[in-house]
Every structure is written in structure tokens, then in C-alpha cells.
Design an enzyme around this catalytic site. Structure first.
Site, mmCIF file in Angstrom:
data_model
loop_
_atom_site.group_PDB
_atom_site.id
_atom_site.type_symbol
_atom_site.label_atom_id
_atom_site.label_comp_id
_atom_site.label_asym_id
_atom_site.label_seq_id
_atom_site.Cartn_x
_atom_site.Cartn_y
_atom_site.Cartn_z
ATOM 1 N N ARG A 77 0.860 -1.187 0.000
ATOM 2 C CA ARG A 77 0.000 0.000 0.000
ATOM 3 C C ARG A 77 0.895 1.235 0.000
ATOM 4 N NH1 ARG A 77 -2.597 2.997 4.675
ATOM 5 N NH2 ARG A 77 -3.898 4.449 3.510
ATOM 6 N N HIS A 121 -2.470 11.191 1.014
ATOM 7 C CA HIS A 121 -1.974 10.930 2.368
ATOM 8 C C HIS A 121 -1.266 12.210 2.823
ATOM 9 C CE1 HIS A 121 -0.641 7.504 5.239
ATOM 10 N NE2 HIS A 121 -0.256 8.637 5.795
ATOM 11 N N GLU A 166 -7.068 8.839 6.402
ATOM 12 C CA GLU A 166 -7.260 9.499 7.688
ATOM 13 C C GLU A 166 -7.627 10.980 7.548
ATOM 14 O OE1 GLU A 166 -3.841 8.787 10.178
ATOM 15 O OE2 GLU A 166 -4.109 6.628 10.159
ATOM 16 N N ASN A 292 -7.631 2.029 10.034
ATOM 17 C CA ASN A 292 -6.322 2.214 10.675
ATOM 18 C C ASN A 292 -6.531 2.217 12.179
ATOM 19 O OD1 ASN A 292 -5.460 2.555 8.067
ATOM 20 N ND2 ASN A 292 -4.803 4.681 8.303
ATOM 21 N N TYR A 294 -4.427 1.866 16.062
ATOM 22 C CA TYR A 294 -3.186 1.790 16.826
ATOM 23 C C TYR A 294 -3.388 1.636 18.329
ATOM 24 C CZ TYR A 294 -0.737 3.284 12.610
ATOM 25 O OH TYR A 294 -0.221 3.345 11.341
ATOM 26 N N GLU A 348 -3.761 0.033 8.263
ATOM 27 C CA GLU A 348 -2.576 0.404 9.044
ATOM 28 C C GLU A 348 -2.721 -0.150 10.449
ATOM 29 O OE1 GLU A 348 -1.407 4.531 9.359
ATOM 30 O OE2 GLU A 348 -1.812 4.859 7.234
HETATM 31 O O1 IFM Z 1 2.818 7.532 10.205
HETATM 32 C C1 IFM Z 1 1.457 7.610 10.389
HETATM 33 C C2 IFM Z 1 0.722 7.472 9.071
HETATM 34 O O2 IFM Z 1 1.152 8.404 8.152
HETATM 35 C C3 IFM Z 1 -0.764 7.649 9.278
HETATM 36 N N1 IFM Z 1 -1.256 6.815 10.333
HETATM 37 C C4 IFM Z 1 -0.529 6.756 11.566
HETATM 38 C C5 IFM Z 1 0.949 6.531 11.307
HETATM 39 C C6 IFM Z 1 1.724 6.478 12.640
HETATM 40 O O3 IFM Z 1 1.583 7.674 13.324
#
Ligand code: IFM
Length: 450
Positions: A77, A121, A166, A292, A294, A348
Site C-alpha cells: 500500500r 496521504h 485518515e 487504521n 493503533y 494500518e
Molecule cells: O505515520 C502515520 C501514518 O502516516 C498515518 N497513520 C498513523 C501513522 C503512525 O503515526
């Protein structure tokens, strides 16, 4: 490491983004982006780091594609730099810039790696910011014209095309807090930007459909597992507001719902920019949604005294983000509640950890982080979530926006002095997942293999 069997056709991949890896900011007629301007302004990015060189992927893409092939991944990606293709944001196409992505896609296909392209992006052409940026509707229209150009040239060779990555970050970090480019701090502009990003998504979807009707097209959104800091009423309310602003604001209108009420009320955007046809445009049907994920956040009401810190401090990554794998299952279930049987991808997930000074390719913490999130994704599939693939952030250590090169997310270590790449333990772990057999049966992924 416990192993789960993933469905037939499940896609294992890794992700990057143009400004974070490419460098070559003046190569072959590329125009200036808001991140070039921002990173070169004093005090905006830690240590004064910039994306001028980054991983020099622009010149080393063959080596990077070879790494993806060496890891045996199904998919890669990446994002396209809008100012490489249209140096002024609109108008004349820079054929040399577009040619880079043409070669990249062919290089991937030549190694049987499926190309998953993201159009935006975060690297808006500076010329468009000068004309108002995302708070201006004209930027959404320019985005659709750009989408048409890229989809026309590459569409029939892509496994998927995502409009935005995002948009929450583009709008709120770019125009609200000013932490990201272009660094504006105007809440009303952030609201307008968020709406115009969605309008741009809808217009771009229509442009893509017109020229590449067979290419699966969608959008990538970021989500957090949000849980109130306590069960006190005001913390519950703070959590509801945060959830609506972070998790529902973009997803709901794409899924044909209204903007959420509580989140909207506590933002100072007056919604004047919404034109009559916009809801239908934003809800243009998509073929997939990228998720995405985290971390977890625990919103606290500013009206209450700070809650007691937990007896045991939570496990965190180097960036201070809590490691909360169960949140990925929850987020996927939440998204499914809005999108039904629409194919989903984890587009992500990953973590930054401190370098091991003795051996920067040793990263057991990252392996552990990934393995627990993979298990959480598998759990979501067991619960009926139509998850079709999983991309690690990131293939390479890279430019982590306002944090510069301080935090490393790569499956592959990059020495930023020599630009040498070396596969980490996590890269080998990810390769082992891609090599593992998947369940027999028909590939369920709408578009995964297209
Ligand atoms: O590096 C970033 C990415 O560009 C977008 N999502 C989160 C990642 C980590 O912060």
C-alpha cells in the site's frame, strides 16, 4: 506464537506514504507540498527534520519492491504525491511525476505484489493551500480532477484505490491544532476542511468510477478504542463526544447517516458549507473501507478533577500510545455495525519502539504487538467481520510527520545516514504470516485479487 488460520484470499501487506518515504522533493518537476513548506518552517518538526530525502524511495523503489517480494507479501500500500503529478494542484500534468507511479506499479506487478494505491496521504500541493486549502470547496473539486488523472493512467492495474487516508488528521491536526501541515489553528476551518475532504472523497469516487469502473475503490479512516476514564457521568459524556468526533464523524456520512449530533455540537463548525446534494455525494457507494488502528484513549471530562492514575501503568509504545489489541476487535465490530458486509481491510497497524543499540533489527516488542493485534483481527473475523486483509504500518522506518525521524515503525530498519535497509525480526514474523496456508474455499475478498 499461536497461529490462527485466516480465510482464503486474505491479503498480507505493508504500507508507506509518499511524503514519509519518497524524498526526491525536487526531482522531475515535482511541485511544493504543504509538508515541504511546513517542515522547513522553524520549530514545526522535531529536530528540524524534513522529508527532503526521507528513505529516498523515489530513487530506490526497485530495492524496496524487492524487499516486499523477499518478505513474500501479497500486497503493498502506497500513496501518490499529488504535487508530483500536478505541481500546481490543477492544470498541466507532470508526466515525469506520474511516470514514477507507472513504473512502481509495473515493478510490483512484475513481482506478483498487488498494488493498493491511496490518492491523498496529507501532502496537498502548496498552490492549493494558497488558494484556501481544504476549508475551500474548490480543493475538493481539484481533488476529483486529480483522481481522474491517476485512475485513468493506473486504474486498470491496481488492486484497489483509496481516495483519502485518515481525513480526521488532515482536518483537525492540519487546520485545528496546527500540529500538522499547513499548521492552521482555526476550529471553524477544521470543520469546513473535514466536510470538504468528504465532498472530495465523493467527487473522486465518481471520477474513479467513470474511468476505472472495475477497480475496487474506497477510503481509509482512523479509529481509536475509546473508553471513558471513569464511570462518572461527565466522563461518559466526554467519551461519547470523542467517539463521535473520532470514530463516527467520517464513517457515518459515508454510510449514509447524518453527522453525529453530540460531536458536532462541541465543535464550533456551524455546518454552513453543507450544500443540498452533499450527503448523497458523500455516501456514494464504496467497495471497501480501510481501518487504521493503533491504540486506546480514555477521555476525561475537563470539568472533573483529574482521575487517579491507574495502579499499574498501561503498556505503551515509544510514542506513549497504549497497547490495546482488544480495541482492534471492537473497532472492527463498530465499523461493521455501520457498513454491514462491505469488505474491510486493516490498512494500518503497527508500533514505534526504541532502537536496540546493539542490533537495530531486533524488535521483539513489535513482534509481540503485531501478533496480539493479528489475534484480535482474527477474533473479529470469527465474530463475522468481513475482514479481507491486513497491512502493517510500515514497511520502512520513515518520516513520522511532526515527530521527524525520532520514531520508527518499520518492518525494515533504515539507517538514515547511509539509507541502508535491513529486515527486522518483525519483518520475518510478517513474512511467516504471509507464507502460512490460508483456509481453503473461495476467496471472499471483493476486489482483493482484482
Ligand atoms: O505515520 C502515520 C501514518 O502516516 C498515518 N497513520 C498513523 C501513522 C503512525 O503515526
Amino acid at each position: 506464537m499461536p497461529r490462527q488460520e485466516f480465510p482464503a484470499g486474505f491479503v498480507w501487506g505493508a504500507a508507506t506514504a509518499a511524503y514519509q518515504v519518497e524524498g526526491g522533493i525536487q526531482a522531475d518537476g515535482r511541485g511544493e507540498s504543504i509538508w515541504d513548506r511546513f517542515a522547513h518552517a522553524p520549530g514545526r518538526v522535531r529536530n528540524g527534520d524534513t522529508g527532503d530525502v526521507a528513505c529516498d524511495h523515489y530513487h530506490r523503489y526497485r530495492e524496496d519492491v524487492a524487499l516486499v517480494a523477499e518478505l513474500g507479501l501479497d500486497a503493498y500500500r502506497f500513496s501518490v504525491s499529488w504535487p508530483r503529478v500536478l505541481p500546481n494542484g490543477t492544470g498541466a500534468v507532470n508526466r515525469a511525476g506520474l511516470g514514477f507511479y507507472d513504473r512502481l506499479v509495473d515493478e510490483l506487478l512484475g513481482k506478483a505484489i498487488a498494488p493498493h494505491l491511496t490518492l491523498y496521504h496529507w501532502d496537498l500541493p502548496q498552490a492549493l493551500e494558497d488558494r484556501g486549502g481544504w476549508p475551500a470547496r474548490s480543493t475538493a473539486e481539484a481533488f476529483a480532477a486529480y483522481a481522474d488523472i491517476v485512475a485513468r493512467c493506473l486504474g486498470d492495474r491496481l488492486a484497489s484505490i483509496a481516495t483519502l487516508n485518515e481525513p480526521w488528521c488532515s482536518a483537525h491536526l492540519g487546520y485545528g491544532t496546527g500540529l500538522h501541515a499547513p499548521g492552521r489553528t482555526d476550529p471553524a476551518a477544521a470543520g469546513a476542511a473535514a466536510h470538504h475532504l468528504l465532498v472530495g472523497h465523493g467527487l473522486a469516487m465518481q471520477a474513479i468510477r467513470a474511468v476505472a469502473p472495475r477497480t475496487p475503490a474506497g477510503i481509509v479512516l482512523n479509529f481509536e478504542a475509546l473508553e471513558p476514564a471513569s464511570d462518572r457521568l461527565l466522563d461518559l459524556e466526554a467519551s461519547t463526544i470523542a467517539n463521535e468526533q473520532m470514530n463516527s464523524w467520517f464513517l457515518d456520512p459515508i454510510a449514509g447517516r447524518d453527522y453525529p449530533v453530540a460531536g458536532g455540537r462541541s465543535w464550533s463548525w456551524r455546518q454552513n458549507e453543507i450544500l443540498p446534494g452533499d450527503p448523497g455525494l458523500i455516501a456514494t457507494p464504496i467497495d471497501f473501507l480501510g481501518v487504521n488502528y493503533y491504540t486506546r484513549r480514555r477521555p476525561q471530562s475537563p470539568l472533573l478533577p483529574a482521575a487517579e492514575p491507574p495502579a499499574q501503568s498501561p503498556e505503551c509504545t515509544a510514542m506513549g500510545w497504549e497497547v490495546h489489541p482488544e480495541g482492534l476487535t471492537d473497532v472492527l465490530l463498530f465499523v461493521r455495525s455501520r457498513t454491514g458486509d462491505l469488505p474491510l481491510y486493516v490498512t494500518e497497524n503497527g508500533a514505534a519502539y526504541e532502537l536496540d543499540p546493539a542490533d537495530p533489527t531486533r524488535d521483539p516488542d513489535r513482534v509481540s504487538y503485531l501478533a496480539r493485534h493479528v489475534a484480535a483481527a482474527h477474533r473479529a473475523i470469527e465474530l463475522g467481520v468481513p475482514l479481507r486483509g491486513y497491512f502493517v504500518w510500515s514497511l520502512l522506518d520513515n518520516f513520522e510527520w511532526h515527530e521527524g525521524y525520532g520514531y520508527r515503525f518499520g518492518l525494515v530498519h533504515v539507517d538514515f545516514e547511509t539509507l541502508e535497509r535491513r529486515v527486522r525480526g518483525s519483518g520475518r514474523y510478517w513474512a511467516s504470516l504471509a507464507a502460512a496456508p490460508r483456509a481453503s474455499g473461495t476467496a471472499g475478498a471483493a476486489g482483493a485479487g482484482r
